[in-house]
Scaffold this motif. Structure first.
Motif, PDB file in Angstrom:
ATOM      1  N   GLY A 153      24.244 -12.056   6.625  1.00  6.64           N
ATOM      2  CA  GLY A 153      23.530 -13.025   5.800  1.00  6.64           C
ATOM      3  C   GLY A 153      24.194 -13.244   4.453  1.00  6.64           C
ATOM      4  N   CYS A 154      23.380 -13.500   3.444  1.00  4.45           N
ATOM      5  CA  CYS A 154      23.921 -13.823   2.131  1.00  4.45           C
ATOM      6  C   CYS A 154      24.584 -12.634   1.455  1.00  4.45           C
ATOM      7  CB  CYS A 154      22.820 -14.409   1.263  1.00  4.45           C
ATOM      8  SG  CYS A 154      22.402 -16.078   1.811  1.00  4.45           S
ATOM      9  N   SER A 169      12.969 -14.592   1.943  1.00  4.68           N
ATOM     10  CA  SER A 169      12.381 -15.466   2.960  1.00  4.68           C
ATOM     11  C   SER A 169      11.446 -14.744   3.925  1.00  4.68           C
ATOM     12  CB  SER A 169      13.498 -16.159   3.752  1.00  4.68           C
ATOM     13  OG  SER A 169      14.003 -15.287   4.735  1.00  4.68           O
TER      14      SER A 169
HETATM   15 NI1  CUV Z   1      19.818 -16.408   7.301  1.00  2.00          NI
HETATM   16  S1  CUV Z   1      17.455 -16.031   5.228  1.00  2.00           S
HETATM   17  S2  CUV Z   1      18.970 -16.911   2.291  1.00  2.00           S
HETATM   18  S3  CUV Z   1      20.807 -18.044   4.707  1.00  2.00           S
HETATM   19  S4  CUV Z   1      20.206 -14.412   4.204  1.00  2.00           S
HETATM   20 FE1  CUV Z   1      20.685 -16.115   3.122  1.00  2.00          FE
HETATM   21 FE2  CUV Z   1      21.024 -16.258   5.774  1.00  2.00          FE
HETATM   22 FE3  CUV Z   1      18.344 -15.222   3.571  1.00  2.00          FE
HETATM   23 FE4  CUV Z   1      18.693 -17.604   4.252  1.00  2.00          FE
END
Ligand code: CUV
Ligand code: SF4
Length: 623
Positions: free
Chosen positions: A471-472, A548
């Protein structure tokens, strides 16, 4: 617009582009976050409810005002219901993403998806066999069709359990059986979660949260796992590749196309169009030296994993990279795409394109991608991006790109180790590697951009803990230079020795958010090799800057799978001490793992190291 902040990020491209955005009058996530202050204390504690319109209701945390909503729900019920609905939303998002891939797989099997194909027949057959499909003597498209069918059944109500839970160690499956949390169907658990949280259904906070665990497991061992496996089948099993990261991957003399979102179904076709001779010739005719495709967020991670495509940034960089003025087109699919970015792009020449029938955004042109038209659509869009190259005004690319290596699938990790996890286990047994932590998740404007990720990972590798990320986080750690082989210099002596011998960095990029299931597969392999449960392993999880609903679900399925998990930001549960205690202590008796919340990444590192050392001791590794 005057903004006194010069340090929203620990990264220089983040800060420089923030200044540029301010100068250009672009409103950013930080401005809007500030405008929201003070944020609602009831909501922050999970004590507000708007499930029905006898409400909205709030419970007073200080005990003076109302202690129940209009229906009579108390703090425990309201907090649990709210958390459970977050889990359901996260599970729905990942699982719906998985469903889209199954539909492409089905379309490929019927010859109705030009441009897509089966790239890993080996994996197709292997996964099909896990689904009990007889693969011998059958041609590849027949197997693909049967697998798509079988996966569709996993979404429904005909099964006792979703198929891929069989990948979990037997001991873990027994734990789930005993707790009654084996996920039965992917959509079923989400649907039941929504049902139970309707007014007047499940009003026991323990039983609500129990269903929350089952719902999250239906994502981790169901929808997300299907998303990853089918992506590998359709687009290839990732293998380590060199790449570049940060805003410096945008190129002044080339057509820059940025893909944003999560699902590789669109971005893979765009990536194919970008390398076609026809498009390259067109770009040259328009005065560009080439076509530069880069990613942000998880759709970028998907491309990076399989094609080595560069990453311009993570969640909080998505608005800022537009302020380079160098993006000729941004193509989005779904999830984590701020509805603001169309507005930000309007300050520049950037064309904004939405592609999914289920995701629309202000200020974007909608070009719907479906399996039958994706190849054509991708070409049309790339053409439009090339046409837009000449409309650029000022371009500001403030940094040089940073090198990184990405693309570690479990198949390639085990392959590099000679086909078994034994060498890794030996290194853990010998204490050279103390354990492993999966650092995952988002950015959040409540935390200085990337500070949590980078600070935590630095501490972990210094302490001989192998880090895998998705992920990020994976962009943050790559930008910090943790993902080149020479990064072993930042690792403790044992980790340095092992990674040095294998020629790998101390932080391994495992992919996007749905690819967190690769962590589940890896820990299952380790547990099986040692004959123990996942909860016995010296491993842990962390989401230092999560924001999220999907991150909540990931955290919950990790814990339910036996992986103790740290969260940076506090989830909205502090309104119920019962719920807090269950999450941070009580779950240990049920699933052998808990949550820990610690906003300070230095302290979080201490927490995670303690978890790992305790597990080592219990396994008798250091006696
Ligand atoms: Ni699914 S859920 S901000 S882009 S990791 Fe990045 Fe990754 Fe969180 Fe979204
Ligand atoms: Fe209020 Fe109960 Fe309705 Fe929630 S479900 S809004 S607590 S009445």
């Amino acid at each position: 617009m005057i903004d006194p902040r010069t340090d929203v990020s620990i990264t220089s491209d983040g800060n420089l582009l923030f200044d540029k955005a301010v100068k250009d009058n672009v409103e950013t996530v930080w401005h809007r976050h500030e405008a929201q202050q003070p944020q609602c204390g009831f909501c922050d504690m999970g004590l507000s409810c708007r499930i029905c319109i006898m409400g909205p209701c709030r419970v007073d945390p200080f005990g003076q005002g109302p202690q129940t909503g209009v229906c009579g729900a108390d703090a425990d019920i309201i907090v649990a219901r709210n958390l459970c609905r977050m889990i359901a939303a996260g599970a729905a998002s990942h699982s719906d993403h998985g469903r889209d891939l199954v539909e492409v797989l089905e379309a490929v099997s019927k010859g109705e998806a030009p441009g897509y194909k089966i790239r890993s027949e080996e994996k197709l057959r292997r996964v099909a066999r896990e689904y009990g499909i007889q693969t011998e003597g059958k041609d590849v498209l027949t197997v693909a069709g049967e697998l798509a069918d079988a996966m569709m059944e996993d979404y429904g109500m005909r099964r006792k359990s979703v198929t891929l839970v069989n990948r979990a160690p037997e001991k873990r499956r027994k734990v789930w059986e005993k707790a009654g949390i084996t996920p039965r169907g992917i959509d079923r658990e989400t649907s039941e979660m929504m049902h139970r949280t309707h007014m007047g259904v499940d009003n026991d906070w323990v039983s609500l949260l129990t269903q929350g665990l089952r719902n999250a497991l239906s994502d981790g061992w169901g929808g997300s796992m299907i998303a990853t496996e089918v992506s590998d089948i359709l687009f290839g099993v990732p293998a380590p590749k060199p790449t570049m990261v940060n805003a410096g991957v945008l190129k002044k003399g080339q057509v820059n196309i940025v893909v944003h979102g999560h699902n590789p179904v669109v971005s893979e076709m765009v990536s194919k169009a970008c390398i076609s001779e026809e498009m390259l010739a067109l770009a040259k005719a328009k005065g560009a030296a080439g076509i530069n495709l880069v990613g942000v967020c998880c759709t970028g991670n998907e491309l990076l994993m399989r094609r080595g495509i560069a990453m311009a940034g993570n969640h909080l960089m998505t608005e800022l990279i537009l302020s380079t003025g160098a993006v000729d087109m941004m193509i989005v699919d779904y999830q984590c795409i701020m509805p603001s970015i169309g507005k930000a792009a309007a300050c520049y020449h950037t064309k904004m394109i939405s592609t999914s029938d289920k995701a629309r955004f202000p200020g974007m042109e909608h070009h719907e991608f479906h399996p039958d038209n994706a190849e054509e659509k991708a070409k049309t869009l790339v053409k439009a991006a090339i046409e837009n190259f000449g409309n650029r005004k000022q371009v500001y690319i403030p940094v040089a790109p940073q090198e990184a290596v990405g693309g570690f699938s479990i198949e390639t990790i085990l392959g590099a180790l000679g086909g078994t996890p034994a060498p890794l286990i030996d290194a853990i047994k010998a204490g050279k590697i103390r354990g492993a932590v999966g650092v995952v998740g988002c950015n959040n404007p409540k935390i200085k951009h990337d500070y949590g990720h980078v600070t935590l990972i630095k501490k972990l590798i210094e302490n001989d803990i192998l880090v895998v990320d998705t992920g990020c986080v994976s962009v943050a750690s790559a930008k910090a230079g943790f993902k080149v082989p020479s990064a072993i210099e930042m690792a403790g002596p044992g980790l340095k020795e092992i990674c040095g011998a294998l020629g790998i960095p101390p932080v391994l990029h495992l992919g996007s958010c749905v690819d967190n299931v690769r962590i589940l597969v890896l820990v299952s392999a380790l547990a099986d090799a040692l004959g123990v449960d996942i909860s016995d392993l010296p491993v842990a999880g962390s989401a230092p800057e999560w924001y999220s609903e999907k991150a909540v679900t990931i955290g919950v399925y990790c814990v339910a799978s036996g992986i103790t998990t740290h969260l940076g930001p506090m989830p909205p549960v502090t309104g119920s001490m019962n719920v807090v205690k269950l999450l941070t202590e009580g779950l240990n008796d049920v699933v052998g793992a808990t949550f820990g919340v610690e906003p300070d990444p230095e302290k979080a590192a201490v927490f995670l190291i303690r978890v790992i050392e305790k597990k080592r001791k219990a396994l008798g590794l250091d006696s």
